[in-house]
Design an enzyme around this catalytic site. Structure first.
Site, PDB file in Angstrom:
ATOM      1  N   LYS A   1      -1.665  -1.585  -3.824  1.00  0.00           N
ATOM      2  CA  LYS A   1      -2.622  -0.478  -3.891  1.00  0.00           C
ATOM      3  C   LYS A   1      -1.786   0.771  -4.100  1.00  0.00           C
ATOM      4  O   LYS A   1      -1.044   1.192  -3.212  1.00  0.00           O
ATOM      5  CB  LYS A   1      -3.446  -0.375  -2.605  1.00  0.00           C
ATOM      6  CG  LYS A   1      -4.379   0.835  -2.578  1.00  0.00           C
ATOM      7  CD  LYS A   1      -5.106   0.971  -1.243  1.00  0.00           C
ATOM      8  CE  LYS A   1      -5.969   2.224  -1.221  1.00  0.00           C
ATOM      9  NZ  LYS A   1      -6.629   2.425   0.094  1.00  0.00           N
TER      10      LYS A   1
ATOM     11  N   TYR B   1       0.857  -1.190   0.000  1.00  0.00           N
ATOM     12  CA  TYR B   1       0.000   0.000   0.000  1.00  0.00           C
ATOM     13  C   TYR B   1       0.893   1.240   0.000  1.00  0.00           C
ATOM     14  O   TYR B   1       1.520   1.561   1.004  1.00  0.00           O
ATOM     15  CB  TYR B   1      -0.909  -0.037   1.228  1.00  0.00           C
ATOM     16  CG  TYR B   1      -1.874   1.120   1.390  1.00  0.00           C
ATOM     17  CD1 TYR B   1      -2.161   2.004   0.368  1.00  0.00           C
ATOM     18  CD2 TYR B   1      -2.520   1.313   2.616  1.00  0.00           C
ATOM     19  CE1 TYR B   1      -3.056   3.048   0.534  1.00  0.00           C
ATOM     20  CE2 TYR B   1      -3.420   2.353   2.801  1.00  0.00           C
ATOM     21  CZ  TYR B   1      -3.681   3.217   1.761  1.00  0.00           C
ATOM     22  OH  TYR B   1      -4.563   4.249   1.947  1.00  0.00           O
TER      23      TYR B   1
END
Length: 300
Positions: free
Chosen positions: A164, A136
Site C-alpha cells: 500500500k 504499508y
C-alpha cells in the site's frame, strides 16, 4: 500467493457512546462493504484507529470480521507495530484464526534506517511464511519513507506480495513497478490517486471512500482495466470532491462523520482524535448531497 482484489476497504472501527467497540455495527458494516464493491477488508489499519486499540480488541475485531465475511471477501489483519517482536506475535496470532493476509506498516516514531526496515519486514514474513503480507508505506504518519530499493528487495521474499503506497510520490511508485515482478501488487493509499496509479501499473486501492462509494470505485477500476479510460476519468472526476472532503481533517474523523450523516451508529473517534467540527460536517454534507449519498434536508 495472496491476491487481494482491486478495492480493499480500510475499515473504520465503530464505537459505542461509552467508547467501547460496537461489535454489532462492526458486523453490519463489514457485510455492507462486501455487498457494495469491496473485495477485501483491512481490519485495524490507520482508518480503524489502531493506535488506540488494545491487542485484545484488535484480535476480537479480526475474529468478528472474519466470521462475518467468510467466503465473500478477504480479511487483512493490520498487525503491524514499531516493535518487531510485537508485530510478529500479533501476526502469528491473527494467522492462526485464518486471516488472508497481514498489513505491515513502516515502524513509526523510531525512524529505522532502510537496513532496519528490511530486517523488520523480513523477520515478520519469515515468522508466518504461509501468510501473504502487504507492506504499508505512509511517511506522513510514520516519519520514515520505505524506499523503492528496499521494496524491490522485500518483493523477493515469497510471501511479501503487495504494498500500500501512500507516499504520494508517483515517481517512487513508477520505480517500484519498473523493478518488481508483475505479480507484485501495488495499491494506492490515497483515493484521489487511484486512477493515476492505475496508469503506472497499480492493482487497485486501499480505500477510505469505499465506505460510501465502493461500487463506484470498483466500476472506475474495471472501466480502466477494459480500456474505457473516458468512463474511468469521468467517475474519478465525479468522486474527486468526496475524495478530498474525506481528508479535510485527520482520517478517520471525516469518514466517521460521513457515515453518521448516512445514519450509521459508528460513534466518535477515540482521543486524542476528536469529532468533526461544524465546518467539516457541513462541507461533507454538501458533497454527499451532490452525489446523492444523503438526502437534502426538507426545504432545500
Amino acid at each position: 500467493m495472496g491476491y487481494f482484489g482491486t478495492v480493499v476497504t480500510a475499515m473504520i472501527t465503530p464505537f459505542k457512546t461509552d467508547g467501547s467497540i460496537n461489535y454489532d455495527v462492526v458486523a453490519k458494516l463489514a457485510d455492507y462493504l462486501v455487498k457494495n464493491g469491496t473485495d477485501a477488508i483491512v481490519v485495524c489499519g490507520t482508518t480503524g484507529e489502531s493506535p488506540t486499540l488494545t491487542w485484545d480488541e484488535e484480535y476480537q475485531l479480526f475474529v468478528e470480521v472474519l466470521q462475518t465475511v467468510s467466503g465473500k471477501a478477504k480479511v487483512i489483519a493490520g498487525s503491524g507495530s514499531n516493535d518487531t517482536k510485537e508485530a510478529i506475535a500479533a501476526t502469528q496470532k491473527a494467522a492462526k484464526i485464518g486471516v488472508h493476509g497481514s498489513l505491515q506498516v513502516v515502524p513509526y516514531y523510531n525512524k529505522p534506517p532502510q537496513a532496519g526496515l528490511y530486517k523488520h519486514f523480513q523477520a515478520i514474513a519469515q515468522s508466518c511464511p504461509d501468510l501473504p503480507m502487504m507492506l504499508y508505506n505512509i511517511p506522513g504518519r510514520t516519519g520514515q519513507n520505505l524506499s523503492s530499493e528496499t521494496v524491490v528487495r522485500l518483493a523477493e521474499i515469497d510471501n511479501i506480495v503487495a504494498i500500500k503506497e501512500a507516499s504520494g510520490n508517483l515517481d517512487q511508485v513508477s520505480e517500484i513497478r519498473r523493478l518488481t515482478p508483475k505479480e507484485f501488487q501495488i495499491y494506492a493509499g490515497d483515493d484521489s490517486l487511484t486512477l493515476p496509479m492505475l496508469a503506472i501499473g497499480s492493482q487497485g486501492i486501499v480505500s477510505v471512500a469505499s465506505h460510501l462509494v465502493g461500487n463506484h470505485i470498483q466500476k472506475m477500476i474495471q472501466a480502466w482495466k477494459v480500456g474505457n479510460t473516458q468512463l474511468a476519468t469521468d467517475i474519478h472526476l465525479q468522486l474527486f470532491p468526496l475524495f478530498k472532503a474525506l481528508f479535510l481533517t485527520t482520517n478517520p474523523i471525516p469518514v466517521k462523520e460521513a457515515l453518521k450523516l448516512q445514519g450509521w451508529e459508528v460513534g466518535s473517534t477515540r482521543l486524542p482524535l476528536y469529532e468533526a467540527d461544524t465546518d467539516v460536517s457541513k462541507k461533507l454534507e454538501s458533497v454527499m448531497q451532490k452525489l446523492n449519498l444523503i438526502s437534502a434536508p426538507i426545504g432545500e
